[in-house]
Design a protein around this motif. Structure first.
Motif, short mmCIF file in Angstrom:
data_model
loop_
_atom_site.label_atom_id
_atom_site.label_comp_id
_atom_site.label_asym_id
_atom_site.label_seq_id
_atom_site.Cartn_x
_atom_site.Cartn_y
_atom_site.Cartn_z
N UNK A 48 0.99 -1.34 0.03
CA UNK A 48 0.03 0.03 0.25
C UNK A 48 0.98 1.15 0.09
N UNK A 49 0.89 1.97 -1.03
CA UNK A 49 1.88 2.99 -1.24
C UNK A 49 2.17 4.15 -0.43
N UNK A 50 1.09 5.04 0.21
CA UNK A 50 1.12 6.08 0.90
C UNK A 50 0.52 5.66 2.05
N UNK A 51 1.43 6.27 3.29
CA UNK A 51 0.76 5.96 4.58
C UNK A 51 -0.59 6.28 4.84
N UNK A 52 -1.06 7.31 4.39
CA UNK A 52 -2.35 7.52 4.74
C UNK A 52 -3.42 6.98 4.00
N UNK A 53 -3.11 5.87 3.24
CA UNK A 53 -4.04 4.92 2.77
C UNK A 53 -3.88 3.57 3.51
#
Length: 169
Positions: free
Chosen positions: A89-94
């Motif tokens: 999952x690429x971005x920590x906010x996701x």
């Protein structure tokens, strides 16, 4: 919500940013190294030429097709009906929003019911508690430990091995 679709060349800009994010790569079994865009273009071209050995999907927002992560089954062995799962999952906010659970369950179903696989395995860093929880929640069973199998941040670390069989879902 979310959907899986096959990886496309248009995804490479985002993927290259993720693959150059040390904090993200530190959670994965892969070593951190600088990867220029042309390397990812060749990686994608190799995938397109060897689609019988792997399937690589983008996890996307089904409203706008924005890429949120990657999920793959690689090292597909048709004789043994097996493959190896990878997810990012690429971005920590996701992270922590159920995207990984959705993607793993979708890919398991695709592998077992469309690709006719019988076994999906994976390895995970022993201290990646969030990923271990995800895999166990999706039905993967712990099978063992590979001692000091990966070199990460100046030391060797253990990898835990998990697998799921078609009859276990």
């Amino acid at each position: 919500m979310y959907k899986l679709r096959e990886l496309e060349q248009k995804d490479l800009d985002t993927i290259n940013k993720w693959r150059n994010n040390k904090e993200l790569i530190d959670l994965l079994g892969a070593p951190y190294r600088f990867i220029n865009y042309e390397v990812d273009v060749r990686w994608f071209e190799h995938y397109m030429k060897s689609r019988n050995e792997s399937i690589r999907c983008a996890i996307v927002d089904d409203m706008n097709d924005k890429i949120l992560g990657l999920i793959s089954i690689v090292s597909i062995n048709n004789l043994n009906q097996s493959g190896e799962l990878h997810i990012m999952i690429g971005d920590c906010e996701n992270q922590g929003k159920g995207i990984g659970t959705f993607a793993v369950k979708e890919m398991i179903n695709h592998a077992f019911y469309n690709l006719n696989l019988h076994r999906i395995e994976l390895t995970v860093l022993e201290d990646n508690v969030r990923a271990i929880h995800l895999y166990e929640k999706c039905g993967f069973k712990y099978e063992g430990r590979k001692r000091k199998a990966k070199y990460k941040n100046g030391k060797f670390v253990d990898m835990k091995m998990y697998a799921i069989l078609r009859e276990e879902i």
